[in-house]
Design a protein around this motif. Structure first.
Motif, PDB file in Angstrom:
ATOM      1  N   ALA A 125       0.826  -1.208   0.000  1.00 51.58           N
ATOM      2  CA  ALA A 125       0.000   0.000   0.000  1.00 51.58           C
ATOM      3  C   ALA A 125       0.859   1.256   0.000  1.00 51.58           C
ATOM      4  O   ALA A 125       0.553   2.242  -0.688  1.00 51.58           O
ATOM      5  N   GLU A 126       1.950   1.230   0.741  1.00 48.02           N
ATOM      6  CA  GLU A 126       2.840   2.388   0.794  1.00 48.02           C
ATOM      7  C   GLU A 126       3.526   2.609  -0.551  1.00 48.02           C
ATOM      8  O   GLU A 126       3.654   3.754  -1.011  1.00 48.02           O
ATOM      9  N   SER A 127       3.948   1.532  -1.197  1.00 46.87           N
ATOM     10  CA  SER A 127       4.578   1.660  -2.520  1.00 46.87           C
ATOM     11  C   SER A 127       3.588   2.185  -3.554  1.00 46.87           C
ATOM     12  O   SER A 127       3.945   2.983  -4.429  1.00 46.87           O
ATOM     13  N   PHE A 128       2.336   1.745  -3.447  1.00 48.70           N
ATOM     14  CA  PHE A 128       1.306   2.226  -4.359  1.00 48.70           C
ATOM     15  C   PHE A 128       1.102   3.734  -4.208  1.00 48.70           C
ATOM     16  O   PHE A 128       1.028   4.466  -5.205  1.00 48.70           O
ATOM     17  N   MET A 129       1.022   4.218  -2.978  1.00 46.36           N
ATOM     18  CA  MET A 129       0.849   5.646  -2.745  1.00 46.36           C
ATOM     19  C   MET A 129       2.050   6.443  -3.237  1.00 46.36           C
ATOM     20  O   MET A 129       1.915   7.598  -3.649  1.00 46.36           O
ATOM     21  N   GLU A 130       3.190   5.841  -3.218  1.00 44.99           N
ATOM     22  CA  GLU A 130       4.396   6.509  -3.714  1.00 44.99           C
ATOM     23  C   GLU A 130       4.344   6.653  -5.231  1.00 44.99           C
ATOM     24  O   GLU A 130       4.742   7.690  -5.783  1.00 44.99           O
ATOM     25  N   ARG A 131       3.841   5.619  -5.917  1.00 47.25           N
ATOM     26  CA  ARG A 131       3.812   5.648  -7.378  1.00 47.25           C
ATOM     27  C   ARG A 131       2.662   6.504  -7.912  1.00 47.25           C
ATOM     28  O   ARG A 131       2.836   7.208  -8.905  1.00 47.25           O
ATOM     29  N   CYS A 132       1.500   6.408  -7.286  1.00 49.83           N
ATOM     30  CA  CYS A 132       0.327   7.161  -7.754  1.00 49.83           C
ATOM     31  C   CYS A 132       0.189   8.440  -6.939  1.00 49.83           C
ATOM     32  O   CYS A 132      -0.494   8.475  -5.900  1.00 49.83           O
ATOM     33  N   ARG A 133       0.804   9.494  -7.403  1.00 48.12           N
ATOM     34  CA  ARG A 133       0.906  10.730  -6.634  1.00 48.12           C
ATOM     35  C   ARG A 133      -0.338  11.605  -6.691  1.00 48.12           C
ATOM     36  O   ARG A 133      -0.376  12.645  -6.034  1.00 48.12           O
ATOM     37  N   LEU A 134      -1.342  11.198  -7.457  1.00 48.05           N
ATOM     38  CA  LEU A 134      -2.586  11.960  -7.486  1.00 48.05           C
ATOM     39  C   LEU A 134      -3.613  11.435  -6.481  1.00 48.05           C
ATOM     40  O   LEU A 134      -4.645  12.066  -6.268  1.00 48.05           O
ATOM     41  N   VAL A 135      -3.333  10.300  -5.846  1.00 45.40           N
ATOM     42  CA  VAL A 135      -4.277   9.713  -4.898  1.00 45.40           C
ATOM     43  C   VAL A 135      -4.354  10.584  -3.648  1.00 45.40           C
ATOM     44  O   VAL A 135      -3.355  10.808  -2.971  1.00 45.40           O
ATOM     45  N   VAL A 136      -5.542  11.079  -3.346  1.00 45.80           N
ATOM     46  CA  VAL A 136      -5.740  11.931  -2.171  1.00 45.80           C
ATOM     47  C   VAL A 136      -6.731  11.306  -1.184  1.00 45.80           C
ATOM     48  O   VAL A 136      -6.947  11.853  -0.102  1.00 45.80           O
ATOM     49  N   MET A 137      -7.320  10.169  -1.555  1.00 43.41           N
ATOM     50  CA  MET A 137      -8.220   9.469  -0.645  1.00 43.41           C
ATOM     51  C   MET A 137      -7.884   7.993  -0.643  1.00 43.41           C
ATOM     52  O   MET A 137      -7.904   7.332  -1.677  1.00 43.41           O
ATOM     53  N   ARG A 182       4.075  10.551   5.445  1.00 41.54           N
ATOM     54  CA  ARG A 182       4.891  10.565   4.231  1.00 41.54           C
ATOM     55  C   ARG A 182       4.334  11.466   3.130  1.00 41.54           C
ATOM     56  O   ARG A 182       5.101  12.098   2.397  1.00 41.54           O
ATOM     57  N   PHE A 183       3.004  11.527   3.013  1.00 41.55           N
ATOM     58  CA  PHE A 183       2.432  12.146   1.813  1.00 41.55           C
ATOM     59  C   PHE A 183       1.553  13.366   2.058  1.00 41.55           C
ATOM     60  O   PHE A 183       1.145  14.010   1.098  1.00 41.55           O
ATOM     61  N   SER A 184       1.241  13.689   3.288  1.00 42.01           N
ATOM     62  CA  SER A 184       0.335  14.812   3.530  1.00 42.01           C
ATOM     63  C   SER A 184       0.946  16.150   3.137  1.00 42.01           C
ATOM     64  O   SER A 184       0.224  17.078   2.754  1.00 42.01           O
ATOM     65  N   ALA A 185       2.276  16.286   3.213  1.00 40.46           N
ATOM     66  CA  ALA A 185       2.914  17.560   2.883  1.00 40.46           C
ATOM     67  C   ALA A 185       2.736  17.909   1.405  1.00 40.46           C
ATOM     68  O   ALA A 185       2.478  19.064   1.056  1.00 40.46           O
ATOM     69  N   GLU A 186       2.854  16.920   0.528  1.00 41.91           N
ATOM     70  CA  GLU A 186       2.742  17.173  -0.913  1.00 41.91           C
ATOM     71  C   GLU A 186       1.318  17.026  -1.433  1.00 41.91           C
ATOM     72  O   GLU A 186       1.040  17.391  -2.571  1.00 41.91           O
ATOM     73  N   ARG A 187       0.410  16.487  -0.597  1.00 43.53           N
ATOM     74  CA  ARG A 187      -0.987  16.325  -0.998  1.00 43.53           C
ATOM     75  C   ARG A 187      -1.874  16.948   0.088  1.00 43.53           C
ATOM     76  O   ARG A 187      -2.283  16.278   1.039  1.00 43.53           O
ATOM     77  N   PRO A 188      -2.186  18.216  -0.044  1.00 41.66           N
ATOM     78  CA  PRO A 188      -2.938  18.925   1.001  1.00 41.66           C
ATOM     79  C   PRO A 188      -4.291  18.288   1.326  1.00 41.66           C
ATOM     80  O   PRO A 188      -4.739  18.342   2.469  1.00 41.66           O
ATOM     81  N   ALA A 189      -4.925  17.679   0.338  1.00 44.07           N
ATOM     82  CA  ALA A 189      -6.265  17.130   0.549  1.00 44.07           C
ATOM     83  C   ALA A 189      -6.252  15.672   0.978  1.00 44.07           C
ATOM     84  O   ALA A 189      -7.300  15.021   0.997  1.00 44.07           O
TER      85      ALA A 189
END
Length: 727
Positions: free
Chosen positions: A642-654, A676-683
């Motif tokens: 799941a973490e690797s998926f979120m790293e690759r798909c950078r448009l996922v916000v939910m 890991r990802f909230s800083a670059e994905r505000p939503a």
């Protein structure tokens, strides 16, 4: 801008050009700035607004002039700008403040309250939607005091709301409002008592019966708050309720003034109350009679306990409605068809939206009587008489086609629906796609209720779809679906839902075991398999597809075939497909995801889902994916995958996962993804929690309402009341 906007659209600096070969083979330099202003405006329209004003406008003088064109800035919506943070939104609002007249931040749950103070600079605003935003009463008062031209407002009434904190200037602005939408999260009248000139009032009730501490919620309002105006100028009234007694009690308080005075120009009345026994409203009959006398009714929806046959006849007589909803009103369905087919309405061709969900909902054991099924002949007449229907909902109904040849054989329901050339969205029961049950199968009859659960039923209907199988049998068994796909060329949303489907996370359709059919009991629904799904290949404009409660899908090869041809698919919702105790279609699902290159939203509900590395690797092929929701009572997930998926798909916000696993494992993964990802994905909204945990209701309550309504909680989106926007 680093050469790209958030939408991935490159921007050429001034003087840049591309080489285009002419008819004689010579190369002529043609730059993007050589295009006409009209073409450039069409291109700029598809860019995110933040990129438009903060980056593209700085390229050159010509682009700056075009970026500030009124066609781009008069009406602005930030709802889907998930990558825009507070600073970007604040700077953008400052730049467009002199131009914008209609501004929507609906569902912008990630923006801080301090960002909203910049809205006060937009002095020309006439329409403002801040539903889902963090808005205190004091900040709302400040906004209303600054926006003297405001005529349309939408916001949330939270537990901290206090009308006593509104300034006199704010009250003055409210007194001039023509349209208001309130999402009520606490028992309150909100700002309605100050809005004496309302023409349009839309209410969404989403109040829990208990507090977070487990205490009951009281719906007693202060006497001073009950001074609700008599809606003298009201033309439209819409109320949409979530389950709960408090919501129904509060609704009756809002409707109390209708018992005293019914607005003379009321033409739209839509009230949606979930559950099997909506609270009764004694004044419903009087209102129905009043609506029928005026002859200008446009939309009507009453809960099942509010209307009887004579009242419905009075309400529809002499009118030409555009939207009608009779969801879960089985006692009314003979009168509904009589009014629509036998002159009970003035002009049935004006009807564009019709919701018949559950209008003949009975248990399959009682459905052998043809009087409680949708008849092909009746539906054929309905389609002919209401030829301009664009949205049709037939969920929780039954249609059983008899394919036996006879002199009086009727056309298949799908054949009738295919004549609706302008149909845009459709919800049908699974049994409506079947051409009939194999007469050679002795198990098609309904088993005795005494044997349910004791006897393993034999699967009936079609075998799984094989692309290399003979075409004769495939075409013959799916002729109805093929006709639907070939006729409804404009269909963009399709929902196919089995009559016994029960979601693990219901919302507006709460289900109790006593009112739901045993899964798969309808033999016609069990006959819908992979071949039927493959036959959807003709729906070239299909954007949203929901398949739920379809046990006849075995290997899932139909999903693969459909995905290869429906290239525009953006939203996919699959729930309880195939055998419950084994996810046999998992390999086909992985292949399907690899073909869904335009997919932006995936909701997958399956009892035994294994979200392993192979699943997330296939999901990574959906490079445009934004929203993901996985629900599985016995499912498992791999945190590293799941973490690797979120790293690759950078448009996922939910990322919402309600599966098995321990509470510690769920919280650990949730914390990791957020950090890991909230800083670059505000939503970014990450909720990972065990599906059967006792605290799940409180966890769901913290999820932004816009995500709950659109993705997380299962519900139909076809022919529903227009409640998302006040204008």
């Amino acid at each position: 801008m680093d050469g790209h906007g958030h939408g991935g659209v490159p921007v050429c600096p001034e003087g840049a050009s591309v080489q285009l070969k002419g008819a004689c083979g010579e190369e002529d330099p043609v730059g993007i700035l050589n295009l006409s202003d009209e073409i450039l405006l069409c291109i700029l329209y598809h860019l995110p607004l933040c990129d438009l004003l903060l980056n593209v406008a700085n390229v050159c003088h010509k682009l700056r002039t075009l970026c500030y064109d009124k066609t781009l800035l008069t009406e602005v919506c930030f709802s889907d700008h998930y990558l825009a943070n507070d600073m970007m939104v604040a700077r953008t609002i400052d730049k467009l403040s002199y131009y914008v007249q209609s501004l929507s931040l609906n569902g912008c749950y990630w923006l801080s309250g301090s960002t909203l103070k910049h809205l006060s600079r937009c002095r020309e605003l006439t329409q403002l939607d801040v539903t889902g935003c963090r808005l205190t009463t004091l900040r709302l008062s400040h906004l209303l005091s600054s926006l003297s031209l405001l005529r349309c407002l939408a916001f949330d009434v939270t537990s901290s709301f206090s009308s006593s904190q509104l300034s006199s200037e704010a009250v003055d602005t409210l007194s001039r409002l023509a349209e208001l939408r309130q999402s009520l999260l606490t028992p309150s009248y909100g700002v309605v008592p100050y809005c004496a000139k309302l023409r349009k009032l839309m209410l969404q009730f989403d109040i829990s019966d208990v507090t977070r501490e487990g205490l009951g919620v009281s719906c007693q309002l202060m006497v001073g708050q009950s001074s609700v105006p008599h809606y003298q100028q009201l033309q439209e009234f819409t109320a949409r309720l979530a389950p709960g007694e408090v919501n129904q009690t509060l609704l009756l308080l809002y409707l109390a003034v209708f018992s005293v005075h019914i607005p003379e120009h009321l033409r739209i009345f839509l009230v949606s109350i979930p559950g099997p026994s909506p609270v009764h409203w004694p004044s419903a009959r009087t209102l129905a009679q009043s609506l029928g006398q005026r002859g200008d009714l446009e939309a009507l929806q009453f809960p099942r306990t509010w209307l009887d046959t004579p009242s419905l006849k009075l309400a529809l007589g002499g009118n030409s409605p555009r939207h009608l909803s009779f969801s879960r009103c089985p006692a009314l369905w003979p009168q509904v068809f009589q009014s629509l087919l036998e002159g009970g309405v003035k002009d049935s061709t004006q009807l564009t939206s019709l919701n018949l969900s559950g209008i003949n909902h009975v248990l399959y054991s009682d459905c052998r009587n043809i009087d409680v099924q949708l008849l092909a002949s009746t539906m054929s007449r309905l389609v002919i008489g209401c030829s301009n229907i664009k949205h049709l909902n037939l969920m929780h109904t039954h249609y059983h086609h008899d394919k036996a040849p006879s002199l009086n054989a009727e056309a298949h329901l799908c054949s009738s629906l295919a004549s609706l050339r302008g149909l845009s969205s459709l919800t049908v029961p699974a049994c409506a796609l079947s051409d009939g049950v194999n007469s050679n199968n002795s198990n098609t009859s309904c088993p005795s209720s005494l044997l349910l659960g004791l006897k393993k039923s034999v699967r009936v209907g079609l075998q799984n779809y094989r692309p290399d199988s003979g075409q004769e049998s495939s075409v013959d068994s799916t002729s109805g679906v093929a006709q639907l796909a070939s006729g409804c060329l404009t269909l963009e949303t399709l929902e196919v839902i089995g009559p016994g489907f029960v979601s693990a996370l219901p919302r507006l359709e709460p289900c109790t075991r006593s009112s739901v059919e045993p899964r798969g009991m309808c033999a016609w629904a069990r006959g819908v398999g992979d071949a039927h799904i493959a036959a959807l290949e003709g729906l070239k404009r299909l954007k949203c597809l929901t398949l739920a409660g379809l046990p006849g899908i075995l290997k899932g090869t139909g999903l693969v075939h459909m995905a290869k041809h429906c290239k525009t698919l953006k939203v996919l919702s699959l729930a309880n497909i195939g055998v419950v105790k084994a996810m046999n279609y998992a390999p086909a699902l992985l292949e399907t995801l690899q073909h869904c290159t335009q997919l932006q939203e995936l909701r997958l509900e399956q009892p035994y889902l294994n979200a392993n590395s192979a699943f997330f690797e296939a999901l990574s092929c959906c490079s445009r994916l934004r929203r993901l929701c996985l629900i599985s009572r016995s499912g498992t997930f791999e945190p590293s995958a799941a973490e690797s998926f979120m790293e690759r798909c950078r448009l996922v916000v939910m990322c919402h996962l309600f599966m098995g696993g321990t509470l510690v494992a769920c919280r650990t993964l949730q914390k990791t993804l957020i950090e890991r990802f909230s800083a670059e994905r505000p939503a970014l909204s990450v909720v990972i929690y065990p599906l059967h945990h006792e605290d799940l209701p409180s966890v769901i309550r913290d999820i932004p309402l816009t995500l709950l309504d659109t993705v997380t909680l299962f519900q139909s989106h076809v022919a529903q009341p227009p409640h998302l926007s006040p204008y």
